[in-house]
Enzyme design. Structure first.
Site, PDB file in Angstrom:
ATOM      1  CD  GLU A  39      -5.857  -1.603   2.536  1.00  0.00           C
ATOM      2  OE1 GLU A  39      -5.930  -2.651   1.875  1.00  0.00           O
ATOM      3  OE2 GLU A  39      -4.846  -0.873   2.546  1.00  0.00           O
ATOM      4  CB  CYS A  68       9.053  -8.443  -5.361  1.00  0.00           C
ATOM      5  SG  CYS A  68       9.444 -10.170  -5.024  1.00  0.00           S
ATOM      6  CB  CYS A 113      15.055  -5.860  -5.185  1.00  0.00           C
ATOM      7  SG  CYS A 113      14.061  -6.313  -3.743  1.00  0.00           S
TER       8      CYS A 113
END
Length: 354
Positions: free
Chosen positions: A50, A203, A213
DNA sequence: CATCCGTGGTT
DNA sequence: TAACCAAGGAT
């Protein structure tokens, strides 16, 4: 405007069902099948990935992550590492404060937390280099706590889902609320990764693939035909052009003269060539008196907030040169262009290709 | 809170 | 090619 709260459970289920099939493979990730079975990823790996992923693409991170894990398999290994080794290994990935904070954080975990990462958003948030996004990401992904991640992907998805036209960054708190409404109590870690995968693969910023989607039905921007123009963003400031001069000095035996840059500021803590300040009209600042020759060409590099044009000077490093405090004489054997920040490596490339 | 802080890929 | 963009944080 319809109330998405009513549909939030169904929506998170739809997204998780999509994620179960389309989750992207990543070296730090536990797949949806294992995750649903209660297997959690190593918090150290989640944290490391991260931090590396902050403002950085998955493709760029992958190799760095594997090299870090191979060299420092646990947070205690990393905590015991030499500063210079970590900075050299981080070279090229950018935002070098992340690497300095990474070490600070590892050493805090080792000294104050018995080598274990805290499992709550609040306590994670107190650690160096861990902000709101990363604290929520670790809490949800590593510990399956129902925290809401808000990164660029989630911002974009929420802005479109609710057809919100107010510009970032001011509208960020609103997007955070909308995202929190959708965060499920069940499998919040998978859900967090699912929204980000959705933003990264369907997206997308340009030409979103609304047709496939999982949230095409509830999406307000798709209905309004505005998806591709969202989210709106405040206009950016133009980048000024700065100039500088760097000095590459190699001894007859192949030793190079380099400088360790101060911890704060641009390229903080990284190795680089001696040189002038970077501004409108740089004042020459050779590290020693010599017959400096300028290389043909120049180095062009763009940082976050300015463009840089560098002139590159070369001379032979005299025998018995005594370096100053922050200078380092790096032997031919130890010298590795890969351990330089990119702008410094570009200067070396210009020399090498002369 | 506005500014500072990298880099590489995409359009 | 110039602009945009990426799993943001510290000060």
């Amino acid at each position: 405007m319809r109330d998405l709260k009513i549909d939030s459970a169904a929506m998170s289920n739809d997204l998780l069902a999509w994620y179960d099939v389309h989750a992207r493979e990543m070296p730090w990730r536990v797949g949806p099948a294992d995750s649903a079975a209660g297997i959690r990823p190593d918090p150290y790996r989640v944290w490391l990935s991260e931090v590396m992923l902050q403002q950085t693409t998955v493709a760029a991170v992958r190799g760095y992550f594997l090299r870090f894990i191979s060299r420092w398999p646990t947070v205690l290994d990393l905590a015991a590492a030499e500063d210079a080794d970590v900075m050299n290994e981080w070279a090229g990935l950018g935002y070098y404060a992340r690497a300095r904070n990474l070490l600070k954080c590892a050493r805090t975990i080792a000294a104050d937390h018995g080598g274990n990462f805290p499992d709550s958003y609040e306590r994670l948030l107190n650690l160096p280099g861990i902000g709101p996004y990363t604290a929520a990401a670790i809490a949800s992904i590593a510990f399956d706590r129902p925290e809401t991640v808000l990164d660029g992907n989630v911002e974009r998805v929420m802005a479109r889902l609710h057809d919100i036209h107010a510009p970032l960054p001011d509208v960020k708190p609103v997007l955070k609320e909308r995202a929190a409404e959708l965060t499920p109590a069940l499998r919040p870690g998978d859900y967090a990764q699912a929204v980000m995968d959705l933003g990264a693969t369907i997206c997308t910023p340009r030409r979103p693939a609304c047709g496939i989607c999982p949230w095409r039905d509830p999406c307000a921007a798709r209905a309004a035909g505005t998806a591709a123009e969202l989210p709106k963003k405040a206009p950016k400031k133009p980048k000024p052009i700065r100039h500088g001069i760097v000095y590459l000095a190699e001894a007859a035996n192949g030793t190079w003269l380099l400088e360790r840059r101060p911890d704060k500021g641009l390229l903080g803590g990284m190795l680089g060539w001696p040189g002038s300040e970077w501004n409108g009209a740089p004042v020459p600042a050779p590290p020693f008196e010599a017959d400096w020759r300028e290389l043909d060409g120049e180095v062009r590099h763009t940082f976050t907030h300015f463009h840089l044009i560098l002139r590159v000077m070369t001379a032979q490093l005299p025998n018995g040169f005594s370096q100053k405090a922050d200078q380092e004489l790096v032997t031919h054997r130890d010298f590795s262009p890969a351990s330089l920040p990119t702008v410094m490596r570009k200067a070396f490339d210009l020399y090498k290709g002369r």
